[in-house]
Motif scaffolding. Structure first.
Motif, mmCIF file in Angstrom:
data_model
loop_
_atom_site.group_PDB
_atom_site.id
_atom_site.type_symbol
_atom_site.label_atom_id
_atom_site.label_comp_id
_atom_site.label_asym_id
_atom_site.label_seq_id
_atom_site.Cartn_x
_atom_site.Cartn_y
_atom_site.Cartn_z
ATOM 1 N N ASP A 1 -15.636 14.595 56.168
ATOM 2 C CA ASP A 1 -14.750 13.496 56.542
ATOM 3 C C ASP A 1 -15.181 13.093 57.946
ATOM 4 O O ASP A 1 -14.934 13.824 58.907
ATOM 5 N N SER B 1 -8.647 18.465 52.873
ATOM 6 C CA SER B 1 -9.268 17.497 53.762
ATOM 7 C C SER B 1 -9.938 18.203 54.935
ATOM 8 O O SER B 1 -9.335 19.037 55.591
ATOM 9 N N THR C 1 -9.848 12.220 49.061
ATOM 10 C CA THR C 1 -9.845 13.681 48.988
ATOM 11 C C THR C 1 -9.476 14.150 47.577
ATOM 12 O O THR C 1 -10.048 15.112 47.056
ATOM 13 N N GLU D 1 -16.414 11.127 53.143
ATOM 14 C CA GLU D 1 -15.280 10.205 53.295
ATOM 15 C C GLU D 1 -15.481 9.379 54.573
ATOM 16 O O GLU D 1 -15.918 9.898 55.576
#
Ligand code: ADP
Ligand code: MG
Length: 150
Positions: free
Chosen positions: A79, A60, A42, A105
């Motif tokens: 993410d 995030s 992040t 991510e």
């Protein structure tokens, strides 16, 4: 597979590297980030966003999967940790082809949806402040991006 290895000694250095990378990217580029919790994925994305001219604070996106930020080029920050045991396609292609830069991510959880050309980045925690950051370009274009950055 060719690798480009960087080491950073501070959070700021990681952000600077990411910010420099951002200036070399084009719309529809996809960056994947792997590494344990706290490795700096992040943090790297924050630096990349700064390089793209994003002014809003990047946090995030764990609870939303994707967050969109306006910059000189839009940033789509994903993410996908929560998709670990899911086959769900949340419309990945629309982000990957949405004229922005996509950062993913935990990208290996959506391996089957990733585009053929991408820049894979692995982050490793060496100690409290040192990180090893390994760039693995997939496709000819990302090789030239890495060479330019190195
Ligand atoms: P992840 O998204 O991989 O879980 P984060 O970026 O959220 O990781 O957290 C990384 C943590 O490590 C942050 O608290 C950051 O300040 C700290 N940190 C310390 N040194 C570095 C460095 N060299 N690069 C990136 N983050 C660092
Ligand atoms: Mg994270």
């Amino acid at each position: 597979m060719e690798e480009y290895i960087f080491e950073t000694a501070t959070e700021e250095e990681t952000k600077r590297l990411a910010s420099k990378l951002a200036t070399l990217l084009r719309p529809n580029d996809v960056i994947t980030l792997e590494g344990d919790l706290g490795a700096g994925k992040t943090t790297f994305t924050k630096g990349l966003g700064a390089g793209l001219g994003v002014t809003r604070t990047i946090n995030s996106p764990t609870f939303t999967i994707v967050k969109e930020y306006q910059g000189e080029i839009p940033l789509y920050h994903m993410d996908v940790y929560r998709l670990e045991n899911s086959e769900e396609d949340i419309g990945f292609d629309e982000y990957f082809n949405g004229d922005g830069i996509t950062v993913v991510e935990w990208a290996h959880f959506i391996e089957e949806f990733l585009p053929d050309e991408r820049l894979a980045i692995q982050m490793k925690r060496i100690d409290e402040t040192k990180r090893k950051i390994i760039f693995q370009p997939v496709g000819h274009y990302f090789h030239s991006v890495c060479k330019e950055l190195y």
